[in-house]
Motif scaffolding. Sequence first.
Motif, PDB file in Angstrom:
ATOM      1  N   ASN A 154       0.893  -1.337   0.222  1.00 17.04           N
ATOM      2  CA  ASN A 154      -0.100   0.007   0.019  1.00 17.04           C
ATOM      3  C   ASN A 154       0.720   1.164   0.026  1.00 17.04           C
ATOM      4  O   ASN A 154       1.829   1.212   0.370  1.00 17.04           O
ATOM      5  N   LYS A 155       0.193   2.329  -0.420  1.00 16.72           N
ATOM      6  CA  LYS A 155       0.879   3.412  -0.566  1.00 16.72           C
ATOM      7  C   LYS A 155       0.289   4.580   0.668  1.00 16.72           C
ATOM      8  O   LYS A 155      -0.764   4.614   0.958  1.00 16.72           O
ATOM      9  N   ALA A 156       1.444   5.211   1.240  1.00 18.00           N
ATOM     10  CA  ALA A 156       0.874   6.239   2.220  1.00 18.00           C
ATOM     11  C   ALA A 156       0.047   7.408   1.607  1.00 18.00           C
ATOM     12  O   ALA A 156       0.272   7.814   0.376  1.00 18.00           O
ATOM     13  N   HIS A 157      -1.101   7.743   2.412  1.00 12.28           N
ATOM     14  CA  HIS A 157      -1.984   8.870   1.994  1.00 12.28           C
ATOM     15  C   HIS A 157      -1.154  10.230   1.947  1.00 12.28           C
ATOM     16  O   HIS A 157      -0.079  10.476   2.781  1.00 12.28           O
ATOM     17  N   ASP A 158      -1.181  10.950   1.055  1.00 10.24           N
ATOM     18  CA  ASP A 158      -0.711  12.508   1.090  1.00 10.24           C
ATOM     19  C   ASP A 158      -1.687  13.387   1.575  1.00 10.24           C
ATOM     20  O   ASP A 158      -2.519  14.215   0.853  1.00 10.24           O
ATOM     21  N   THR A 159      -1.939  13.593   2.832  1.00  9.99           N
ATOM     22  CA  THR A 159      -2.858  14.236   3.381  1.00  9.99           C
ATOM     23  C   THR A 159      -2.428  15.546   4.119  1.00  9.99           C
ATOM     24  O   THR A 159      -1.265  15.491   4.597  1.00  9.99           O
ATOM     25  N   SER A 160      -3.539  16.477   4.272  1.00 16.67           N
ATOM     26  CA  SER A 160      -2.974  17.594   5.424  1.00 16.67           C
ATOM     27  C   SER A 160      -2.461  16.990   6.822  1.00 16.67           C
ATOM     28  O   SER A 160      -2.862  16.055   7.329  1.00 16.67           O
ATOM     29  N   TRP A 161      -1.546  17.650   7.408  1.00 18.14           N
ATOM     30  CA  TRP A 161      -0.853  17.307   8.810  1.00 18.14           C
ATOM     31  C   TRP A 161      -1.942  17.067   9.844  1.00 18.14           C
ATOM     32  O   TRP A 161      -1.703  16.206  10.572  1.00 18.14           O
ATOM     33  N   TYR A 162      -3.044  17.721   9.551  1.00 20.64           N
ATOM     34  CA  TYR A 162      -3.737  17.756  10.669  1.00 20.64           C
ATOM     35  C   TYR A 162      -4.826  16.495  10.740  1.00 20.64           C
ATOM     36  O   TYR A 162      -5.678  16.177  11.505  1.00 20.64           O
ATOM     37  N   LEU A 163      -4.941  15.957   9.588  1.00 23.07           N
ATOM     38  CA  LEU A 163      -5.616  14.614   9.575  1.00 23.07           C
ATOM     39  C   LEU A 163      -4.884  13.487   9.910  1.00 23.07           C
ATOM     40  O   LEU A 163      -3.824  13.158   9.576  1.00 23.07           O
ATOM     41  N   THR A 164      -5.349  12.889  11.247  1.00 21.46           N
ATOM     42  CA  THR A 164      -4.679  11.515  11.781  1.00 21.46           C
ATOM     43  C   THR A 164      -5.985  10.555  11.858  1.00 21.46           C
ATOM     44  O   THR A 164      -6.771  10.831  11.987  1.00 21.46           O
ATOM     45  N   ARG A 165      -5.474   9.497  12.293  1.00 21.51           N
ATOM     46  CA  ARG A 165      -6.242   8.438  12.592  1.00 21.51           C
ATOM     47  C   ARG A 165      -7.195   8.614  14.225  1.00 21.51           C
ATOM     48  O   ARG A 165      -8.125   8.287  14.217  1.00 21.51           O
ATOM     49  N   ILE A 166      -6.245   9.277  14.942  1.00 23.86           N
ATOM     50  CA  ILE A 166      -7.146   9.664  16.380  1.00 23.86           C
ATOM     51  C   ILE A 166      -8.289  10.835  15.851  1.00 23.86           C
ATOM     52  O   ILE A 166      -9.315  10.835  16.399  1.00 23.86           O
ATOM     53  N   GLY A 167      -7.923  11.761  14.776  1.00 27.01           N
ATOM     54  CA  GLY A 167      -8.808  12.749  14.388  1.00 27.01           C
ATOM     55  C   GLY A 167     -10.004  11.879  13.796  1.00 27.01           C
ATOM     56  O   GLY A 167     -11.117  12.184  13.965  1.00 27.01           O
ATOM     57  N   ASN A 168      -9.833  10.760  12.869  1.00 27.87           N
ATOM     58  CA  ASN A 168     -10.846   9.784  12.625  1.00 27.87           C
ATOM     59  C   ASN A 168     -11.878   9.281  13.601  1.00 27.87           C
ATOM     60  O   ASN A 168     -12.959   9.437  13.560  1.00 27.87           O
ATOM     61  N   TRP A 169     -11.089   9.127  14.760  1.00 28.50           N
ATOM     62  CA  TRP A 169     -11.867   8.540  15.980  1.00 28.50           C
ATOM     63  C   TRP A 169     -12.812   9.635  16.485  1.00 28.50           C
ATOM     64  O   TRP A 169     -14.022   9.229  16.689  1.00 28.50           O
TER      65      TRP A 169
END
Lengths: 316, 151
Positions: A154-169
């Motif tokens: 898999n390829k890593a996402h190229d997203t804004s710094w403030y998007l995190t998995r904890i943010g997803n929670w």
Amino acid sequence: MTSNRLLGKFIVTQSPLSHRGHPLGIAIAFCIGLGMAGARADEQVQPGKYLFQAAGCLACHTDSKHQGAMLAGGRALATPFGTFYTPNITPDLTYGIGQWSEEDFVRALTEGVSPKGAHYYPVFPYTSYTRMSRADLHALWIYLRSVPPVAQPNKAHDTSWYLTRIGNWAWQRLFFKPGSWEPQAGESDAWNRGAYLANALAHCGECHTPRNALGAPKVEMAYAGTSEGPEGARVPNITSDPDTGIGRWTQDELLDFLKEGALPDGDYTGGLMAEVVDNGLKRLSAEDAAALATYIASLPPIHHEVAHHHEVAEKH
Amino acid sequence: MKKASSLSASFVLTAVFLLGGSGIVRAIPPAESVKYRQDVMDDLKDAMKALKHATKAGDGQGAAAPAAKLQRLTKDLTKLFPPGSTNADSEAKPEVWSRWADFEQVANDARVKAEALAKAASSGDSAALQDAMRDMGSACKACHKDFRSDK
């Protein structure tokens, strides 16, 4: 997996016979075994394959632009929140989902959580898939186990710094309501089937409903379109508003669109919608296509003119 | 100062000469190409609409004229896309030019399907006309899928 097990059983039970026979007999027995297992396996995966097409898994999980292998992921999805690269969902043990259990799969689709407990970005439409029935999830799982494994990382996402998995929670706590689709009393079977297809499988609203600054669908604007769709697409209003939506389309015109991508004015759809038609909608059974058209035609009218991109640019 | 400006003037002249020699200066301005292309696409759309109505009504005769028009307009679709013919109003994706060979292929497919459609329309065979219409629509959609943006 299933076909191997079937084939194994067949060979074991037939082996004493084959030992006594001619090599050709062994070959024939083997071929019959393969054929039977193949037909059996095919029968088992068909319902799931149909759901797989209706759910539009192929388009996002295959990098067809670069001739990527089926379901091996890597397709770039440009969104206002960054570029996401879809993961490999083939049964490959290292790079795919080969080590997942069916429970892991159900949890991913209905709760938006990976087997390791990571919370998915809502670019993965688990927010719609959560409405799928347990039986359909099972069928889909059986089908996904049957596709060829591909060893592609898999390829890593190229997203804004403030998007995190904890943010997803946190996002899930705020905006996500898990739970399967409940048929609405007082609506026809066709309407309810169409609602299930649109809201659980084909996840139409994921693109056709505008999102707020945090990327959550604006419920009060359901299906009213957006100029900030995936890959920068202008996604039209498909509510029954006669001026800004599709309220003037006939049922026949809606069916022509779902089956062929044909628009009432003689134009043909393009971009992502053409992929949705080609990979999924045109493969719907006649009953399902009619059901989906019935439901879409019933969407409450929302007057919302979706701006063209050059108009948006002029405003800023 | 004077020297500098005459130097830059000769620079410009040389540039114009070079560009002129390579044909860029003489090319049609992008805005005109885009407008012309959009007009042709509108005509194609109208022809498809007329064809759809005729096909559904089982009116083979009514299909003949728009089918002939469609055939005429799809003969040389790639010529509608000269290099650099794009602007804010254009819906042609940069992929048209960066994947030119693929683009030529889908444009050629549209030409082939339009020829078959014209033949089917004049044959009076309504089943053949329906099939040819579906194929034509697929060709339109295939090109829009990869090469047209949704603005």
